[in-house]
Every structure is written in structure tokens, then in C-alpha cells.
Design a protein around this motif. Sequence first.
Motif, PDB file in Angstrom:
ATOM      1  N   GLY A 141       0.793  -1.219   0.000  1.00 43.57           N
ATOM      2  CA  GLY A 141       0.000   0.000   0.000  1.00 43.57           C
ATOM      3  C   GLY A 141       0.824   1.267   0.000  1.00 43.57           C
ATOM      4  N   GLY A 142       2.149   1.142  -0.115  1.00 45.21           N
ATOM      5  CA  GLY A 142       3.015   2.318  -0.113  1.00 45.21           C
ATOM      6  C   GLY A 142       3.513   2.700   1.264  1.00 45.21           C
ATOM      7  N   LEU A 143       3.465   1.798   2.234  1.00 50.30           N
ATOM      8  CA  LEU A 143       4.033   2.079   3.555  1.00 50.30           C
ATOM      9  C   LEU A 143       5.519   2.374   3.437  1.00 50.30           C
ATOM     10  CD1 LEU A 143       2.539  -0.642   5.943  1.00 50.30           C
ATOM     11  CD2 LEU A 143       1.780   1.708   5.639  1.00 50.30           C
ATOM     12  N   THR A 144       5.999   3.411   4.124  1.00 50.13           N
ATOM     13  CA  THR A 144       7.412   3.745   4.079  1.00 50.13           C
ATOM     14  C   THR A 144       7.953   4.278   5.399  1.00 50.13           C
ATOM     15  OG1 THR A 144       6.901   5.982   3.271  1.00 50.13           O
ATOM     16  CG2 THR A 144       7.401   4.310   1.605  1.00 50.13           C
ATOM     17  N   THR A 145       7.216   5.149   6.070  1.00 53.41           N
ATOM     18  CA  THR A 145       7.784   5.988   7.117  1.00 53.41           C
ATOM     19  C   THR A 145       8.351   5.196   8.284  1.00 53.41           C
ATOM     20  OG1 THR A 145       6.131   7.646   6.510  1.00 53.41           O
ATOM     21  CG2 THR A 145       7.371   8.050   8.509  1.00 53.41           C
ATOM     22  N   ALA A 146       7.691   4.109   8.697  1.00 53.20           N
ATOM     23  CA  ALA A 146       8.161   3.328   9.840  1.00 53.20           C
ATOM     24  C   ALA A 146       8.750   1.982   9.430  1.00 53.20           C
ATOM     25  CB  ALA A 146       7.011   3.112  10.827  1.00 53.20           C
ATOM     26  N   ILE A 147       8.946   1.755   8.127  1.00 51.56           N
ATOM     27  CA  ILE A 147       9.419   0.451   7.655  1.00 51.56           C
ATOM     28  C   ILE A 147      10.942   0.356   7.775  1.00 51.56           C
ATOM     29  CG2 ILE A 147       9.571  -1.099   5.691  1.00 51.56           C
ATOM     30  CD1 ILE A 147       6.773  -0.815   6.928  1.00 51.56           C
ATOM     31  N   ARG A 148      11.395  -0.661   8.506  1.00 53.68           N
ATOM     32  CA  ARG A 148      12.821  -0.998   8.620  1.00 53.68           C
ATOM     33  C   ARG A 148      12.979  -2.459   8.218  1.00 53.68           C
ATOM     34  NH1 ARG A 148      16.299   2.230  11.120  1.00 53.68           N
ATOM     35  NH2 ARG A 148      17.635   0.485  11.753  1.00 53.68           N
ATOM     36  N   ASP A 149      13.677  -2.682   7.114  1.00 57.57           N
ATOM     37  CA  ASP A 149      13.880  -4.034   6.602  1.00 57.57           C
ATOM     38  C   ASP A 149      15.291  -4.113   6.054  1.00 57.57           C
ATOM     39  OD1 ASP A 149      13.919  -6.375   4.818  1.00 57.57           O
ATOM     40  OD2 ASP A 149      11.752  -6.434   5.151  1.00 57.57           O
ATOM     41  N   PRO A 151      14.145   4.894   0.392  1.00 60.29           N
ATOM     42  CA  PRO A 151      14.568   6.302   0.376  1.00 60.29           C
ATOM     43  C   PRO A 151      13.524   7.268   0.909  1.00 60.29           C
ATOM     44  CG  PRO A 151      14.043   5.568  -1.852  1.00 60.29           C
ATOM     45  CD  PRO A 151      14.006   4.349  -0.973  1.00 60.29           C
ATOM     46  N   ALA A 152      12.268   6.835   1.081  1.00 58.41           N
ATOM     47  CA  ALA A 152      11.236   7.725   1.607  1.00 58.41           C
ATOM     48  C   ALA A 152      11.517   8.116   3.054  1.00 58.41           C
ATOM     49  CB  ALA A 152       9.865   7.065   1.494  1.00 58.41           C
ATOM     50  N   ASN A 153      12.229   7.287   3.791  1.00 55.74           N
ATOM     51  CA  ASN A 153      12.722   7.645   5.124  1.00 55.74           C
ATOM     52  C   ASN A 153      14.182   7.237   5.214  1.00 55.74           C
ATOM     53  OD1 ASN A 153      13.329   8.137   7.800  1.00 55.74           O
ATOM     54  ND2 ASN A 153      11.404   7.332   8.574  1.00 55.74           N
ATOM     55  N   TYR A 173      19.209  11.401  -5.784  1.00 58.76           N
ATOM     56  CA  TYR A 173      19.432  11.683  -4.366  1.00 58.76           C
ATOM     57  C   TYR A 173      20.687  10.975  -3.853  1.00 58.76           C
ATOM     58  CZ  TYR A 173      18.030   7.010  -2.805  1.00 58.76           C
ATOM     59  OH  TYR A 173      17.985   5.655  -2.584  1.00 58.76           O
ATOM     60  N   LEU A 174      21.229  11.522  -2.784  1.00 57.94           N
ATOM     61  CA  LEU A 174      22.318  10.913  -2.032  1.00 57.94           C
ATOM     62  C   LEU A 174      21.963  11.048  -0.561  1.00 57.94           C
ATOM     63  CD1 LEU A 174      25.144   9.627  -1.898  1.00 57.94           C
ATOM     64  CD2 LEU A 174      26.095  11.949  -1.830  1.00 57.94           C
ATOM     65  N   GLY A 175      21.931   9.933   0.161  1.00 55.75           N
ATOM     66  CA  GLY A 175      21.490   9.971   1.546  1.00 55.75           C
ATOM     67  C   GLY A 175      22.436   9.253   2.487  1.00 55.75           C
ATOM     68  N   PHE A 176      22.416   9.679   3.755  1.00 55.20           N
ATOM     69  CA  PHE A 176      23.242   9.077   4.796  1.00 55.20           C
ATOM     70  C   PHE A 176      22.381   8.841   6.034  1.00 55.20           C
ATOM     71  CE2 PHE A 176      26.118  11.467   2.121  1.00 55.20           C
ATOM     72  CZ  PHE A 176      27.167  10.585   1.924  1.00 55.20           C
ATOM     73  N   ALA A 177      22.698   7.780   6.760  1.00 57.33           N
ATOM     74  CA  ALA A 177      21.986   7.465   7.999  1.00 57.33           C
ATOM     75  C   ALA A 177      22.979   7.086   9.088  1.00 57.33           C
ATOM     76  CB  ALA A 177      20.998   6.332   7.772  1.00 57.33           C
ATOM     77  N   TRP A 178      22.582   7.398  10.324  1.00 52.52           N
ATOM     78  CA  TRP A 178      23.428   7.143  11.491  1.00 52.52           C
ATOM     79  C   TRP A 178      22.559   6.554  12.590  1.00 52.52           C
ATOM     80  CZ3 TRP A 178      24.522  11.249  15.657  1.00 52.52           C
ATOM     81  CH2 TRP A 178      25.417  10.752  16.608  1.00 52.52           C
ATOM     82  N   LYS A 179      23.095   5.558  13.265  1.00 47.74           N
ATOM     83  CA  LYS A 179      22.386   4.913  14.362  1.00 47.74           C
ATOM     84  C   LYS A 179      23.131   5.196  15.662  1.00 47.74           C
ATOM     85  CE  LYS A 179      20.376   0.390  15.503  1.00 47.74           C
ATOM     86  NZ  LYS A 179      20.355  -1.045  15.098  1.00 47.74           N
TER      87      LYS A 179
END
Length: 435
Positions: free
Chosen positions: A56-64, A70-72, A168-174
Motif C-alpha cells: 500500500g506504499g508504507l514507508t515511514t516506519a518500515i525498517r527491513d 529512500p522515503a525515510n 538523491y544521495l542519503g546518509f543514515a546514522w544509528k
Amino acid sequence: MSRHIARITTIVTLLATIFLMPITASAQSNNTESPYSRFGLGRLDKQTPHALRGMGGLTTAIRDNMIINPANPASYTAVDSMTFLFDFGLSTGMNMLSEAGKRDTRMVGNFDYATALIPLGKHFAASAGLVPYSTVGYRYGTKVSVPGVQDHYAAHAYKGEGNLQEVYLGFAWKPLPYWSLGVNASYLFGNIQHERRITYDIKESLNPTFLDHLRIRSVGVRIGTQGIIPLSAEGHQINIGLTYEPKLPMWSRQLSLQTETVTGKGAQVIQTDTITSKSLFARPHVFSAGLAYQIENKLIAGADVKYSRWGEALATNQSLDYQGVDQWQVALGMSWIPNERSSSYGQRIAYRAGLQGENAYLRIPNSLGGHNSYYQIGANLGLGLPLVDRRSHVDVTLGYSYLLPSSRTGLAEHYLTLGVALRFNEAWFNPIKLD
């Protein structure tokens, strides 16, 4: 050593493919045949991979750890630190139009997106790719009487094409075990062309053609965060996601050209004009929030809400014949894998389903001098088919959406779309095994 070189070569090749895709996408865009795309920036595209479109286009809370999202950008840290991911999607389908008892069916299809994700360490990851932003594609016409001339008519033909895309170019940090932050920087570009042609059925008449060629450029920023609430040691958890995009201007240059053609003779240019602006269009403020329940490697189910302030972004030019409207989008979906370690292939498939709905981001003029809008609802089914290595997948998504006009006399649209994507997963830091 040769295996490491081969992997590096693969990565470089795939990233080069992503940044060369704009040429192909611009030349082959045909994923809409909607007269509504004549207005504003056209029909807004979904910037989600097929694996998530099936939900259904879920993105914001999806972690897989197997899906590039790229939506989040905060989701990038979900990937294993020894895995390289690449995702490439295509789609085809039918666009069925109906108005006042008349129907028309047209085939559509297009390259959708190409994305890659690379781990940079245990708590860092980066992603790059090309995703769609909007598409213009329509062709229709009408016949009207010529004022003051009895029994003669003028045929009005309307045609438009073009698309906008984002690199786009994106970076993430935990920074914490259950909290991630991410940011995407993007560059939007593309060209849109509108043509209106009038042809009279009168001998030696002057038949005008009006051509508008619009070029758009812009930068964008998307900030995302995701938090995890663990519920049990067996991998049960709740994911919470938030994203924000600030309002930013779009640079536009519009070339307007008017020509006249005499029946049986060549065309001559009557008028040209070029307008350059930083206020005609703008990216809206965008906020999204999502909640998902997840059982590791088995189940994801959740809901998303997204709010885009298009009413503010498209309100700077009051001379436009359309009006911007704040847009709400909602999505519900799930993905279920019976047993990913089973010897039975059917048990290892990801089964997906979802629903979504939204209102239009524009109000467009009608024949009575007012403005109409529309709503769109849809449903999706999807399969994630594992390949021989059990890490790479082919995603197949079947989607149906119904565009419902706010007026009973408006144009309704039905979309039936089949999407296929390859998710390539390469564990590029695995130890080399000697024969």
C-alpha cells in the motif's frame, strides 16, 4: 582478491547505471495518459520501491534489512553492515478513462527507479539513486462551432509529455541501539511540454498552434528518524517513523511559442516569449508519520499518514488557471513470510497487501468557470520471490487505483498496474572461500 575486485567492479557499474538513468527515463517516460496531468507539475509519482508498493506504499516506519527505503533515510541503518543492496524497478499497465458514458483504454509503462545502498560501518549507511517525481502525459481533443460562421467547426487538440526526476544521495546514522537518523539531499530536474493545436475546416484558414516548453530544476532535503520499541527477545517490536521536507523554490524557464499554419502551406512563427522564475513553482512542506508492528523476518504491518502543503507552495502566482490544495495521503499494509528458512519455496515467499487513499494536490478549472478536484483510492497485492541465493528477490506487484472526480460530470480514471523489480543483495565482505 579477484572476488573483491569483481564486487567493487559490480558496485561501480551499478552506481554508474543509476546516474546514467536520467537519459533513458526522459526518453521513455509513458506511465500516465491522464488529462489531469495537464495542470501544475503533472501527476505526482510514488517514490517507493515495488516491495513497499505491494504494502500500500508504507514507508515511514518500515525498517527491513533487505529493502532500500529512500522515503525515510533513517531506514538505511537497518541493512546488515556486510551487505550491498541494489533495486531496479519497471512497470506496465492500463489507464482506463470514462466520462459521460464514453470510455477509452490506453497502455502505459515506464522505468520506475534505480537505487543502491552501501553500509559504511556498523552504525552508518549511505544510499544513492534515481526516483520519479512527476509525469505529464495526455492527448485528447474536442470540436467546437466557429463563432459567426455557420456549419463550420474548429478541432482543438491537446497533447502533453515529459517528466521530473530526482537524483538523491542519503546518509543514515544509528547513535543508539533503538534510534536512527537520516537525511537525503536531492536534485530535481526535467522538462515538460504542452501543445494546443486548432484546426479549422475552412479553406485557406489560419490554424494556430500554441507550444509551452517548461524546464524545471530544484534542490531538496528530506530528514527522517525512526525509533524501535522492543517487545520480546523473539524479534517482536514496534517501529515509529517521522520525516520532514522543507519548502524550497523551484527554478523554472518556460518557452512559449505560437505558430500559424495555412492549410496546404508551411508554418510561420507568430510570437515567442521566455519567462524565467523562482516563484512559479515550489516544493511544499511535507510531514509524514508512520507506525508499524514487526516480527523479524516474518511480519510487518503498519499505517502511514502524509501531509503536503501544496496550497502554500503553488499560491505565489494568482494568474494560474489551477489552484494548489493541501494534500493528505494515508496507507495501510502488511507483509508476511510463513517461514524464510523452510525448504518449501512457497513458505519463503513474502505475501503483501495494502490500501491507500489521497486527495488531489490541485483544483483545476471546469467548463462552468469554477474548479473541481478529485480523490484517489487504491489496493495492492504483491509477492517477494526469493532467488537461488535466498538473499536477492524479484518483487511483483499488482495495483489498482480509482480516480474519483469531485463533480459527477468530471473524468474518472481506473489504473491497473503490474510492477516488477529486482532486489540484488550481495554480501560483499564475506570471507573468500578457496577451492
